[in-house]
Enzyme design. Structure first.
Site, PDB file in Angstrom:
ATOM      1  N   THR A   1    -100.690 -19.789 -29.591  1.00  0.00           N
ATOM      2  CA  THR A   1    -100.750 -18.720 -28.598  1.00  0.00           C
ATOM      3  C   THR A   1    -100.017 -17.456 -29.047  1.00  0.00           C
ATOM      4  OG1 THR A   1     -98.737 -19.405 -27.448  1.00  0.00           O
ATOM      5  CG2 THR A   1    -100.791 -20.452 -26.757  1.00  0.00           C
ATOM      6  N   ASP A   2    -100.293 -16.396 -28.300  1.00  0.00           N
ATOM      7  CA  ASP A   2     -99.559 -15.153 -28.490  1.00  0.00           C
ATOM      8  C   ASP A   2     -98.334 -15.169 -27.567  1.00  0.00           C
ATOM      9  OD1 ASP A   2    -100.498 -14.603 -25.911  1.00  0.00           O
ATOM     10  OD2 ASP A   2    -102.005 -13.169 -26.597  1.00  0.00           O
ATOM     11  N   ALA A   3     -97.635 -14.059 -27.466  1.00  0.00           N
ATOM     12  CA  ALA A   3     -96.411 -13.990 -26.665  1.00  0.00           C
ATOM     13  C   ALA A   3     -96.661 -14.252 -25.184  1.00  0.00           C
ATOM     14  CB  ALA A   3     -95.742 -12.628 -26.838  1.00  0.00           C
ATOM     15  N   GLY A   4     -97.892 -14.066 -24.725  1.00  0.00           N
ATOM     16  CA  GLY A   4     -98.221 -14.296 -23.318  1.00  0.00           C
ATOM     17  C   GLY A   4     -98.700 -15.704 -23.026  1.00  0.00           C
ATOM     18  N   ILE A  27    -101.387 -17.087 -24.333  1.00  0.00           N
ATOM     19  CA  ILE A  27    -102.850 -17.118 -24.427  1.00  0.00           C
ATOM     20  C   ILE A  27    -103.230 -17.436 -25.876  1.00  0.00           C
ATOM     21  CG2 ILE A  27    -104.970 -15.742 -24.182  1.00  0.00           C
ATOM     22  CD1 ILE A  27    -103.528 -16.252 -21.515  1.00  0.00           C
TER      23      ILE A  27
END
Length: 137
Positions: free
Chosen positions: A16-19, A21
């Site tokens: 995932t990314d920082a969010g 997602i």
């Protein structure tokens, strides 16, 4: 139509990314894992295949459509099914579904991946050996 193969994949932080997602390119990794397990299911291990035949499958084209994002801790079902069989390449249709808490599934991503057969040493296209083509019915 060929049999549908399904491989489970859990979404971890690294996906995932920082969010939280899933990064869009990671679906290609998920599809690669499912295709590898699909080949194993058919009795083919890629390393042994390369040693025994001198050839290997390589991705030569991808087409993906994104519908919804996967998120941290999601449980996915990633499928692979033969869409098209040629003498030197195969097209595998793939989908990634999220398993929902109510038992339903949500389509996240779908696409087709063309894999070509190449001479592993020369990296030049060749015909898929007939005994392998027979496995893809």
């Amino acid at each position: 139509m060929a049999d549908l193969f399904v491989h489970p994949i859990r979404i971890y932080w690294e996906d995932t990314d920082a969010g939280g997602i899933v990064f869009y390119a990671n679906y290609l990794k998920f599809f690669e894992r499912a295709r590898t397990e699909w080949l194993r299911h058919l009795g083919l291990q890629q390393h042994a295949l390369k040693q025994e035949t001198g050839g290997m499958f390589v991705v030569i084209d991808t087409q993906l459509k994104y519908h919804r994002p996967a998120q941290l801790d999601d449980m996915l079902q990633v499928s692979a099914v033969m869409q098209e069989k040629g003498r030197a390449s195969l097209v595998v249709a793939q989908q990634a579904w999220r398993l929902e808490n109510d038992g339903n599934r949500t389509l996240l991503c779908e696409g087709s991946i063309r894999i070509g057969w190449v001479n592993a040493e020369k990296m030049k296209p060749e015909r898929i050996p007939p005994q392998l083509l027979e496995l893809f019915t």
